[in-house]
Design a protein around this motif. Structure first.
Motif, PDB file in Angstrom:
ATOM      1  N   VAL A  50       0.855  -1.185   0.000  1.00  0.00           N
ATOM      2  CA  VAL A  50       0.000   0.000   0.000  1.00  0.00           C
ATOM      3  C   VAL A  50       0.889   1.233   0.000  1.00  0.00           C
ATOM      4  CG1 VAL A  50      -1.830  -1.241   1.204  1.00  0.00           C
ATOM      5  CG2 VAL A  50      -0.150   0.092   2.524  1.00  0.00           C
ATOM      6  N   VAL A  51       0.341   2.348  -0.436  1.00  0.00           N
ATOM      7  CA  VAL A  51       1.143   3.548  -0.677  1.00  0.00           C
ATOM      8  C   VAL A  51       0.897   4.612   0.400  1.00  0.00           C
ATOM      9  CG1 VAL A  51       1.609   5.420  -2.307  1.00  0.00           C
ATOM     10  CG2 VAL A  51       1.056   3.115  -3.157  1.00  0.00           C
ATOM     11  N   TYR A  52       1.976   5.076   0.983  1.00  0.00           N
ATOM     12  CA  TYR A  52       1.938   6.235   1.874  1.00  0.00           C
ATOM     13  C   TYR A  52       2.496   7.440   1.126  1.00  0.00           C
ATOM     14  CZ  TYR A  52       0.630   3.778   6.109  1.00  0.00           C
ATOM     15  OH  TYR A  52      -0.061   3.072   7.056  1.00  0.00           O
ATOM     16  N   ARG A  53       2.022   8.622   1.479  1.00  0.00           N
ATOM     17  CA  ARG A  53       2.531   9.814   0.790  1.00  0.00           C
ATOM     18  C   ARG A  53       2.512  11.015   1.722  1.00  0.00           C
ATOM     19  NH1 ARG A  53      -2.707  10.313  -3.167  1.00  0.00           N
ATOM     20  NH2 ARG A  53      -4.182  10.890  -1.560  1.00  0.00           N
TER      21      ARG A  53
END
Lengths: 150, 150, 150, 150
Positions: free
Chosen positions: D144-147
């Protein structure tokens, strides 16, 4: 040039023969001591798709008899990049047969295919032999090169 | 050079004054018709962190009196890139005051800071005025430039 | 984080200690067999000014206890590049002391200094420990990653 | 997909139609206000040989009905670059006809031709429709992507 000479992109399998041509070229320019790290790095860049450094070889009967390295770089006076033909070398026994010209023209073609509009190179002002060829396939710009190690 | 001359990185706010210097430079080289797309693209590249194209300006009393554009590119004979000082221009009224030398030396410093070992540029063989300066700050390599539009 | 922990750019002299951290990180992700060519190439890229691949290390008492690798790349939805924090690892004995957070925040700072506006990374959906930290310093985007070996 | 659908590289002449698809795509992601500078810059990068940003379009009866933007970037865990398929959009009236799949597979082919070994993309975890396709042509990685905007 005899019809058995082929110009093609360099391949991983060419390493040993390329090394011989590269050494000959460096001797010609008095660079007896090209550090191995540079040789290794430049070789790797030919095969790195993210690097704008390329090589073409001239082959005759399975032997490499010439090589050219060229690279693309930015310019402030063009939108597209320009092509710098940095190195050109023909094995001594194969000179006068049009190998140099074939390599230069192949670089022109590669530059065109990449959408570029200009190829340039440098040669020493005393290299009359080379300039006889260059005067036929390009224009002597009248520009001279200054340099500084910093 | 008078002590009020400052050399610094170009800034977005310099656009109008840079345009004047860029036009003067292009006129000097007989390029009356630098296409607007090139000017716009080159300008944008100065401020694009992914582009190796840079500019320094010389400023006196809030006015830009000189500019240099330089770019980094690969070389087959070095691991690190080389620095090509492509453009150098001093406004006519400011010549002879060391602005060109200050700009060149600032490029040396930027190249060093980027870990590079070599700066080079080209000048026309008839440009005796420029060469008086260049002979003091760099070495005339003996190499001449060939080019071909492809 | 104890005040003796320093975050700094990686240096050539860090190689041996970095190798240990890199091996620990790869073991964590089940990659027992990271090919030596990749390790060597990635290491060289940290020190190649033309490459957008960077590393920061966390040091305590002269020992490296953490590392992060980040790289800049283009995006279609921004003019400037984005920063991908690809790898983050803290030695087991140093966990819970804020090393990971310090490394992430140092990457933020480096991205800002390079003029970038966004840092992102990926973590496995089962990595609850990491996500406790990430939820504090960033936003879970709701995006999931698909991939295909081609 | 009907046999009249062609996937090809984008061309300068596609600008107006591409703009419509790009606007539709941005609306889908709730980005009503994609700044014109970004649109212009991204468009220019498709045609800049020095930029690793590319686009393919799907055409039917002379009309563009789909588009994908992909870019190559470095990775610390591979020697070659990876391919990030950043944007994928099919016009509403053309959905369900295999256009998305054809575009993805064309990106696979382009990545392969460039010598790359991996294509990846992101999709929102709520986008069940898209994931039905993606689950057929790729692997959901579990990441999953964190930003963080910095």
């Amino acid at each position: 040039m005899g019809m058995r000479v082929t110009v093609r992109a360099i391949a991983e399998a060419d390493f040993e023969q390329w090394l011989t041509l590269w050494a000959g070229y460096n001797r010609f320019y008095g660079r007896a001591t090209m550090p191995e790290e540079i040789t290794r790095t430049t070789w790797a860049r030919f095969f790195d798709d993210a690097e704008p450094v390329h090589a073409l070889v001239a082959e005759r009967d399975g032997n490499l008899i010439g090589v050219t390295h060229y690279l693309f770089h930015r310019s402030t006076t063009m939108v597209e990049r320009v092509c710098y033909l940095q190195d050109l070398f023909t094995e001594e026994s194969a000179r006068g047969a049009g190998v140099g010209r074939a390599l230069i023209e192949a670089v022109y073609e590669e530059a065109r295919r990449a959408g570029l509009g200009k190829v340039y190179w440098q040669t020493h002002e005393t290299n009359a032999t080379a300039m006889r060829l260059y005067d036929q396939v390009a224009e002597r710009s009248g520009f001279v090169v200054y340099r500084k190690l910093v």
